[in-house]
Enzyme design. Sequence first.
Site, PDB file in Angstrom:
ATOM      1  N   HIS A   1      78.823  85.533  21.402  1.00 26.25           N
ATOM      2  CA  HIS A   1      77.857  86.476  21.964  1.00 26.25           C
ATOM      3  C   HIS A   1      76.560  85.719  22.207  1.00 26.25           C
ATOM      4  O   HIS A   1      76.103  84.980  21.352  1.00 26.25           O
ATOM      5  CB  HIS A   1      77.645  87.626  20.970  1.00 26.25           C
ATOM      6  CG  HIS A   1      76.920  88.801  21.537  1.00 26.25           C
ATOM      7  ND1 HIS A   1      75.587  88.754  21.860  1.00 26.25           N
ATOM      8  CD2 HIS A   1      77.324  90.049  21.847  1.00 26.25           C
ATOM      9  CE1 HIS A   1      75.216  89.936  22.343  1.00 26.25           C
ATOM     10  NE2 HIS A   1      76.265  90.734  22.345  1.00 26.25           N
TER      11      HIS A   1
ATOM     12  N   ARG B   1      69.081  93.871  26.856  1.00 27.54           N
ATOM     13  CA  ARG B   1      69.015  93.424  28.252  1.00 27.54           C
ATOM     14  C   ARG B   1      69.314  94.581  29.206  1.00 27.54           C
ATOM     15  O   ARG B   1      68.726  94.661  30.281  1.00 27.54           O
ATOM     16  CB  ARG B   1      69.982  92.253  28.467  1.00 27.54           C
ATOM     17  CG  ARG B   1      69.470  90.958  27.865  1.00 27.54           C
ATOM     18  CD  ARG B   1      70.537  89.870  27.820  1.00 27.54           C
ATOM     19  NE  ARG B   1      71.472  90.079  26.701  1.00 27.54           N
ATOM     20  CZ  ARG B   1      72.750  89.763  26.728  1.00 27.54           C
ATOM     21  NH1 ARG B   1      73.278  89.227  27.798  1.00 27.54           N
ATOM     22  NH2 ARG B   1      73.504  89.981  25.665  1.00 27.54           N
TER      23      ARG B   1
END
Lengths: 606, 252
Positions: free
Chosen positions: A236, A256
Amino acid sequence: MPDFETIDHDVLVIGAGGAGLRAAIAAAAENVKVGLVCKSLLGKAHTVMAEGGMAASLANVDDRDNWRVHFADTMRGGQYLNNWRMAELHAKEAPDRVRELEAWGALFDRTPDGRILQRNFGGHRYPRLAHVGDRTGLEMIRTLQDHAVYLGIDVHMECTVVTLFKDGDRVSGAFGYDRERGRFKVFRAKAIVLATGGIGRAFSITSNSWEYTGDGQSLAYHAGAVLQDMEFVQFHPTGMVWPPSVKGILVTEGVRGEGGVLTNKNGRRFMFDDIPENYRSQTADNEEEGWRYTQGDKNARRPPELLTRDHVARCIVREVREGRGSPHGGVFLDIAWIKAKLPNAAEHIKKKLPSMYHQFKQLADIDITTTPMEVGPTTHYVMGGIRVDGDSQMSTVPGLFAAGECAAGLHGANRLGGNSLSDLLVFGKRAGEYAATFARERGAVTIDKGAVDDASRFALAPLERAGNGSGDGPYQIQHKLQGIMQEGVGIVRRDAEMRKALDAVLAMEQEAERVSVPGNREYNPGWHTALDLRNLLTISEAIARAAIDRKESRGGHFRDDYPDKDPTYGTFNTTLSKAADGSMHLERIPIPPMPAELKAVIEENK
Amino acid sequence: MSTSATFRVWRGDETKGELVDYKTPVSEGMVVLDAIHQIQAEQANDLAVRWNCKAGKCGSCSAEINGKPKLMCMTRLSELPLDKPVTVEPMRSFKPIRDLVTDVSWNFRVKKEIKPFKPRTPDAPDGTWRMAQSDVDRVQEFRKCIECFLCQDVCHVLRDHKKHEEFIGPRFLVYAAALEMHPLDVEDRVADLKREHGIGYCNITKCCTKVCPESITITDNAIIPLKERVVDEFYDPLGKLVKIFSRRKKDA
């Protein structure tokens, strides 16, 4: 003669995260006797850590979405190594599985007209993730848990399975111990569903807890099942990097999705510098457009921060390697900047990302509404696992099923964020149903007495060795293995380093056979760690062998010595199975041709 | 920060136990769970402790640190005075199993006694419901609960008076509140709250609210509104009159 209790079930589910709970619920609905075994207390599985949401084309936010787009997104994200049947079923069934959770009491965030709200996530063309702030996993596991406890399922908490039994070709049961007293349990079952999750503990930097030692993958492998795609480990892109004690803890992609940007030490949004060809037409080419996308503008394209995880992780590694990283070896993830765009930004951030706010405030003394976070890649997920039939989730061993992270197929070479939670529900349900049917249609099984003796001898050996004063400590061995895997088979791979790592892993098998643990059988974590070592070593070997064999870069598998994708490697899955002599056998199995109808779906979404 | 610290850890089982001192190196950013893990890896391999996520999301590593109920993974050493030993003990409201691990199985039994979620008929023909975010917000606060059971640990009704058989404790009052205030739920748990779940035992000292690592306003937002519902149903004098009269009418 070992002392043990024998417990009978029609269907035994091993693992009680999202997939295991969903499988147990599905099997119980078929009126068979169901047992559920989990290593921790009920409701503590890694599913609680899932933050962003579950992907399902409900089309509540953007009515252009449907299963066809979700299917095409999943296949593109997986670089077409996916089991296309699973990707199809997943895209078609995920909306019903999400709605079902609501009927069981889950409370998702809402749209203005009162329906389930959906958010943007990497690799998904439209806002698709049903969510609850940034604690979707907790909502999901609690909903399933609170639904399951009323269904008459026998739950065996804090119980670890050490080996599986077979009756002829068919799986017949499992051997485990309870953590509390160290008592042995023999579970006799007509069908078994493995739902044990991932392998993160094979690496030093990971978002996974102590439980994720590849148990299901390893149990299945030793029982004769086939593993596939083990080279594809997802790092990740955003784990915490500072302070050291929290290194690896996940920072949700939701940051994000809500407009957070990645910058290097020069303040540059470096994700704009490298947008892969096959995503260019869908990606914003300026910051303003990217921002508009995160705020729901349907005409805007997604910012490059929301490209697939494998790509974002590699871009971060590049920035750090080339000296443009943050002070503690990561890059900056900035959500505070949105105050330039939104009047009530601080409140908005706390509302949308409450647990991220909490996590950074408490663990790193950082207020994310005013200060950028420092983040770097962390071992998060394994796309590979037990090879299963797409419809039934049965492995190559009759009666042995697998669902969720420990199964392979849905995600191919790279998983899209949000596709995991929906995977757990869709295939958890399928595995539970097919396992119940299998159990009902087949006769009783027997468990070989000798196999039970062997299992109990294996389990007791580390404690007995300590009595003799010989052997190494389990934590030191685990730690060493994690270092080998992180260094040799981590995010950027090279042939020589991987071979070195493989040799080291193989050499460690003898070390693990000498492991010794002080204390007794009662709640002894040292003993538990020792017994998990075999699983960790098996899956580490599988990851290394598969990674060495794939001489290209694709999805989660990136090689410095073969940095490009090679179309010849796009036609098969790498599989591993246990040969008659006990060695690990690697075979490339061609991907069956996709039906014309699904091909057309991919074409129309190009 | 000093380079090492002493941790005074309770070691023992149901029958006996004692505090044992372990000295271990400390570094910037460390939390109590890191120190416990370090001790476990280097000095006491068999030191029993529960943990999973190490990020305050699973509620496994509950303990009493210098006497205060906390999650070990979210308690930074920089918040503690390290010039004297840091005491780490198991939750005292529950029977010890070993070291820092306690028997919390009672909690799992209690939950099953609360009537499950029962939704109203769907609002839309496709089987779905419509709910406003503002209605969902209130219940989402309760659903943040990570089941660490620290509220149960600190509640004097359980801790000092051992009313485990008569009182479900703050955790399950929050659970009941989440169901009672769920926009879709149509079940009635008010009579149970009074008779079976012992809500009257809570005398709103708010200790549970203080220790909640998820900052759920347990007493004010969950327990008091439930108490009000109980009062409305059982102790409202006007309502009682209405009930008496309506009964008479039926009798007549």
